[in-house]
Design a protein around this motif. Structure first.
Motif, PDB file in Angstrom:
ATOM      1  N   ALA A  78       0.831  -1.207   0.000  1.00 30.42           N
ATOM      2  CA  ALA A  78       0.000   0.000   0.000  1.00 30.42           C
ATOM      3  C   ALA A  78       0.863   1.255   0.000  1.00 30.42           C
ATOM      4  N   ALA A  79       1.936   1.246   0.791  1.00 29.17           N
ATOM      5  CA  ALA A  79       2.810   2.417   0.853  1.00 29.17           C
ATOM      6  C   ALA A  79       3.493   2.672  -0.488  1.00 29.17           C
ATOM      7  N   ALA A  80       3.841   1.592  -1.207  1.00 28.00           N
ATOM      8  CA  ALA A  80       4.458   1.759  -2.525  1.00 28.00           C
ATOM      9  C   ALA A  80       3.524   2.498  -3.469  1.00 28.00           C
ATOM     10  N   TRP A  81       2.230   2.132  -3.436  1.00 29.96           N
ATOM     11  CA  TRP A  81       1.269   2.807  -4.305  1.00 29.96           C
ATOM     12  C   TRP A  81       0.974   4.218  -3.828  1.00 29.96           C
ATOM     13  N   ALA A  82       1.060   4.459  -2.530  1.00 34.71           N
ATOM     14  CA  ALA A  82       0.906   5.826  -2.034  1.00 34.71           C
ATOM     15  C   ALA A  82       2.008   6.714  -2.606  1.00 34.71           C
ATOM     16  N   ARG A  83       3.228   6.191  -2.685  1.00 37.03           N
ATOM     17  CA  ARG A  83       4.322   6.966  -3.287  1.00 37.03           C
ATOM     18  C   ARG A  83       4.080   7.163  -4.787  1.00 37.03           C
ATOM     19  N   LEU A  84       3.689   6.084  -5.479  1.00 35.77           N
ATOM     20  CA  LEU A  84       3.469   6.169  -6.921  1.00 35.77           C
ATOM     21  C   LEU A  84       2.329   7.129  -7.261  1.00 35.77           C
ATOM     22  N   ASP A  85       1.311   7.176  -6.396  1.00 41.62           N
ATOM     23  CA  ASP A  85       0.145   8.032  -6.638  1.00 41.62           C
ATOM     24  C   ASP A  85       0.291   9.429  -6.038  1.00 41.62           C
ATOM     25  N   GLY A  86       1.430   9.707  -5.419  1.00 40.28           N
ATOM     26  CA  GLY A  86       1.642  11.036  -4.858  1.00 40.28           C
ATOM     27  C   GLY A  86       0.793  11.340  -3.653  1.00 40.28           C
ATOM     28  N   CYS A  87       0.490  10.316  -2.836  1.00 37.82           N
ATOM     29  CA  CYS A  87      -0.364  10.497  -1.654  1.00 37.82           C
ATOM     30  C   CYS A  87       0.457  11.007  -0.468  1.00 37.82           C
ATOM     31  N   ALA A  88      -0.231  11.235   0.630  1.00 40.39           N
ATOM     32  CA  ALA A  88       0.434  11.596   1.882  1.00 40.39           C
ATOM     33  C   ALA A  88       1.388  10.487   2.308  1.00 40.39           C
ATOM     34  N   ASP A  89       2.385  10.856   3.107  1.00 39.75           N
ATOM     35  CA  ASP A  89       3.403   9.888   3.515  1.00 39.75           C
ATOM     36  C   ASP A  89       2.865   8.810   4.439  1.00 39.75           C
ATOM     37  N   GLU A  90       1.923   9.162   5.298  1.00 42.58           N
ATOM     38  CA  GLU A  90       1.418   8.233   6.300  1.00 42.58           C
ATOM     39  C   GLU A  90      -0.083   8.019   6.120  1.00 42.58           C
ATOM     40  N   PRO A  91      -0.552   6.780   6.344  1.00 42.64           N
ATOM     41  CA  PRO A  91      -2.000   6.534   6.230  1.00 42.64           C
ATOM     42  C   PRO A  91      -2.720   6.972   7.489  1.00 42.64           C
ATOM     43  N   ARG A  92      -4.019   7.124   7.352  1.00 46.34           N
ATOM     44  CA  ARG A  92      -4.835   7.408   8.530  1.00 46.34           C
ATOM     45  C   ARG A  92      -5.838   6.269   8.689  1.00 46.34           C
ATOM     46  N   ASP A  93      -6.150   5.930   9.930  1.00 48.27           N
ATOM     47  CA  ASP A  93      -7.080   4.840  10.210  1.00 48.27           C
ATOM     48  C   ASP A  93      -8.517   5.323  10.083  1.00 48.27           C
ATOM     49  N   ALA A  94      -9.330   4.548   9.372  1.00 48.15           N
ATOM     50  CA  ALA A  94     -10.754   4.859   9.285  1.00 48.15           C
ATOM     51  C   ALA A  94     -11.443   4.465  10.586  1.00 48.15           C
ATOM     52  N   ALA A  95     -12.509   5.165  10.910  1.00 44.44           N
ATOM     53  CA  ALA A  95     -13.260   4.834  12.115  1.00 44.44           C
ATOM     54  C   ALA A  95     -13.966   3.498  11.942  1.00 44.44           C
ATOM     55  N   GLY A  96     -14.008   2.712  13.006  1.00 45.00           N
ATOM     56  CA  GLY A  96     -14.699   1.429  12.961  1.00 45.00           C
ATOM     57  C   GLY A  96     -13.899   0.372  12.226  1.00 45.00           C
ATOM     58  N   ALA A  97     -14.547  -0.749  11.972  1.00 40.74           N
ATOM     59  CA  ALA A  97     -13.895  -1.874  11.307  1.00 40.74           C
ATOM     60  C   ALA A  97     -14.919  -2.572  10.427  1.00 40.74           C
ATOM     61  N   LEU A  98     -14.420  -3.406   9.505  1.00 37.94           N
ATOM     62  CA  LEU A  98     -15.274  -4.145   8.577  1.00 37.94           C
ATOM     63  C   LEU A  98     -15.317  -5.616   8.973  1.00 37.94           C
ATOM     64  N   ASP A  99     -16.414  -6.261   8.672  1.00 35.57           N
ATOM     65  CA  ASP A  99     -16.558  -7.697   8.925  1.00 35.57           C
ATOM     66  C   ASP A  99     -16.491  -8.420   7.580  1.00 35.57           C
ATOM     67  N   LEU A 100     -15.273  -8.645   7.099  1.00 34.08           N
ATOM     68  CA  LEU A 100     -15.077  -9.258   5.790  1.00 34.08           C
ATOM     69  C   LEU A 100     -15.008 -10.774   5.854  1.00 34.08           C
ATOM     70  N   ASP A 101     -14.430 -11.312   6.921  1.00 38.17           N
ATOM     71  CA  ASP A 101     -14.165 -12.747   7.028  1.00 38.17           C
ATOM     72  C   ASP A 101     -15.219 -13.386   7.930  1.00 38.17           C
ATOM     73  N   THR A 102     -16.108 -14.160   7.324  1.00 38.35           N
ATOM     74  CA  THR A 102     -17.184 -14.786   8.096  1.00 38.35           C
ATOM     75  C   THR A 102     -16.686 -15.896   9.006  1.00 38.35           C
ATOM     76  N   GLY A 103     -15.446 -16.330   8.830  1.00 37.23           N
ATOM     77  CA  GLY A 103     -14.883 -17.362   9.690  1.00 37.23           C
ATOM     78  C   GLY A 103     -14.290 -16.818  10.964  1.00 37.23           C
ATOM     79  N   LEU A 104     -14.258 -15.509  11.108  1.00 38.85           N
ATOM     80  CA  LEU A 104     -13.719 -14.875  12.300  1.00 38.85           C
ATOM     81  C   LEU A 104     -14.825 -14.108  13.015  1.00 38.85           C
ATOM     82  N   ALA A 105     -14.704 -14.023  14.326  1.00 38.26           N
ATOM     83  CA  ALA A 105     -15.745 -13.358  15.119  1.00 38.26           C
ATOM     84  C   ALA A 105     -15.636 -11.845  14.997  1.00 38.26           C
ATOM     85  N   GLY A 106     -16.781 -11.205  14.859  1.00 42.12           N
ATOM     86  CA  GLY A 106     -16.827  -9.754  14.897  1.00 42.12           C
ATOM     87  C   GLY A 106     -16.283  -9.086  13.650  1.00 42.12           C
ATOM     88  N   ALA A 107     -16.138  -7.764  13.762  1.00 43.73           N
ATOM     89  CA  ALA A 107     -15.591  -6.959  12.665  1.00 43.73           C
ATOM     90  C   ALA A 107     -14.078  -6.943  12.814  1.00 43.73           C
TER      91      ALA A 107
END
Length: 345
Positions: free
Chosen positions: A261-290
Motif C-alpha cells: 500500500a505504501a508503494a502505491w501511495a508513493r506512486l500516486d503522490g499520496c500523503a506519507d502516512e496513512p490514517r485509520d478509518a473509524a470502525g472496522a469491517l466484517d469481511l471474514d465470516t470465519g472470524l468473530a466480529g468486525a
C-alpha cells in the motif's frame, strides 16, 4: 537443510497434496523453483487524470450484435484463451458500464475465484460487466499468471499476461460500452500479483487494482505507472503462504501488505502516512466480529485512493462474506471517494 530448500519444501509440499490457491479454501499459490523475469517496462509517472483513450466510452455501433446478451454469461475467446463474460440484465449501450476483471490464484481456476470472491451477484445488481479470464497451464497443469519474479511462472515459459489481459479489456470495450473511469482488476494471491502488474503496465486502461493476499515486488523500480491508479491491498495477518509482513520465493522477494500500500501511495503522490478509518469491517465470516481495519492515504494525485484492509487473524484464503463484495464494488463504483469505514460494506 538450507533456507532456500526449506522454503521450497514448504511451498511445494501442499501443492503435491492437491491444494490450490482459491479464496474458498487455503492453498498454496506461489511456489517453487525459478521464475522468468517479468518486471514491467519503465515509464515516467504522471499526475494526470486517468486517460479515456482506451477503452473508449463511445458506445458500439447500434447495429452491432454483442457477443453476450444482456442478462446472460458466455465464453469469449481472446488470443485462443476462454474468457467468461457476464453482462448485467440492465445493460444499455447508451450508458457506459463499469468493467470488473477477476483473476484466479496459482493452481486455481476462474470458477474457483468466482466462488471465493463472491463478486458476481453484486456486480450484476450494480450493472457492472464481469469478466473471468484464464491463466496458462504450467508443466504440471496448474494455471498461473506470469505476474512477477516472486510469483508465479515457475518452471514455465514466459507468458505476456500483461499484454494478454490488456487485450481482454480492449476486446470487451470494442463490443460493449465500458466506462473508462471504472475498469477494475481484482485478484487473489497470484491474481493479486497480476492485478498490480496490470496497474503498473496499463494505468491507461486500469483505474482500480484490488489485491487479496498478493503483493508488490520488493524492487521499488519495478513499477512506473503512467498515471495514478486507485489501489486496495487486502491481506490476512495469519497468511502463511504470502506473508503479511513480506518475504520471498525462490523466484524473488515480495513486499509486505503495508509496504505494498505504501508503494502505491508513493506512486500516486499520496500523503506519507496513512490514517485509520473509524470502525472496522466484517469481511471474514470465519472470524468473530468486525476483524478488518482500514487505513487510507489522503491527498493522492488525480483523486486516486490507496487503502490497506488488514484482516486480523485472516488466512491466505479468508472466508469472504457479502461485505467484501460490497466494499470492493464501492471502490470500483467511485474510485476517487475517500475511505468511509462501513459505508455500503
Amino acid at each position: 537443510m538450507s533456507a532456500l530448500a526449506l522454503l521450497t519444501a514448504l511451498l511445494i509440499g501442499p501443492l503435491l497434496l492437491g491444494a490450490c490457491g482459491s479464496p474458498a479454501t487455503d492453498g498454496p499459490p506461489d511456489a517453487p523453483t525459478s521464475a522468468p523475469s517479468s518486471s514491467p517496462p519503465s515509464a515516467a509517472p504522471s499526475s494526470a487524470a486517468p486517460s479515456s483513450a482506451a477503452p473508449s466510452s463511445t458506445a458500439p455501433a447500434p447495429d452491432a450484435e454483442p457477443p453476450v446478451a444482456a442478462g446472460s454469461s458466455a465464453d469469449l475467446e481472446v488470443d485462443g484463451r476462454p474468457v467468461e463474460l457476464a453482462v448485467p440484465a440492465g445493460y444499455d449501450a447508451s450508458d457506459p458500464a463499469p468493467l470488473l476483471v477477476a483473476l484466479h490464484g496459482f493452481g486455481d481456476s476462474p470458477a474457483g475465484v468466482d466462488e471465493g470472491l463472491g463478486l458476481r451477484d453484486e456486480a450484476a445488481r450494480r450493472g457492472m460487466l464481469y469478466a473471468l479470464p484464464e491463466g496458462t497451464p504450467d508443466p504440471a497443469g496448474r494455471l498461473f499468471w506470469d505476474a512477477a519474479d516472486a510469483c508465479c511462472g515457475f518452471d514455465a515459459e514466459p507468458v505476456d499476461d500483461s499484454g494478454y489481459l490488456a487485450e481482454v479489456i480492449r476486446t470487451i470495450a470494442d463490443a460493449y460500452a465500458v466506462d473508462p473511469a471504472r475498469v477494475a482488476v481484482v485478484g487473489h494471491s497470484n491474481g493479486g500479483f497480476m492485478a498490480y502488474r496490470m496497474a503498473c503496465d496499463h494505468a491507461d486502461l486500469v483505474t482500480v487494482a484490488v489485491s487479496l493476499a498478493g503483493a508488490m515486488p520488493a524492487d521499488d523500480g519495478a513499477c512506473s505507472p503512467s498515471e495514478p491508479v486507485t489501489v486496495v491491498q487486502a491481506h490476512g495477518t495469519a497468511d502463511t503462504v504470502i506473508a503479511f509482513d513480506g518475504g520471498g520465493t525462490p523466484g524473488g522477494d515480495y513486499t509486505s501488505a503495508p509496504g505494498s500500500a505504501a508503494a502505491w501511495a508513493r506512486l500516486d503522490g499520496c500523503a506519507d502516512e496513512p490514517r485509520d478509518a473509524a470502525g472496522a469491517l466484517d469481511l471474514d465470516t470465519g472470524l468473530a466480529g468486525a476483524e478488518t481495519s482500514v487505513a487510507s492515504y489522503a491527498g493522492c494525485a488525480a483523486g486516486a485512493r490507496v487503502e490497506l484492509w488488514t484482516i486480523d487473524g485472516g488466512s491466505h484464503s479468508p472466508s469472504l462474506g457479502d461485505a467484501f463484495a460490497h466494499g470492493v464494488l464501492d471502490v470500483v463504483a467511485d474510485p476517487t471517494a475517500a475511505a468511509a469505514s462501513g459505508a455500503g460494506r
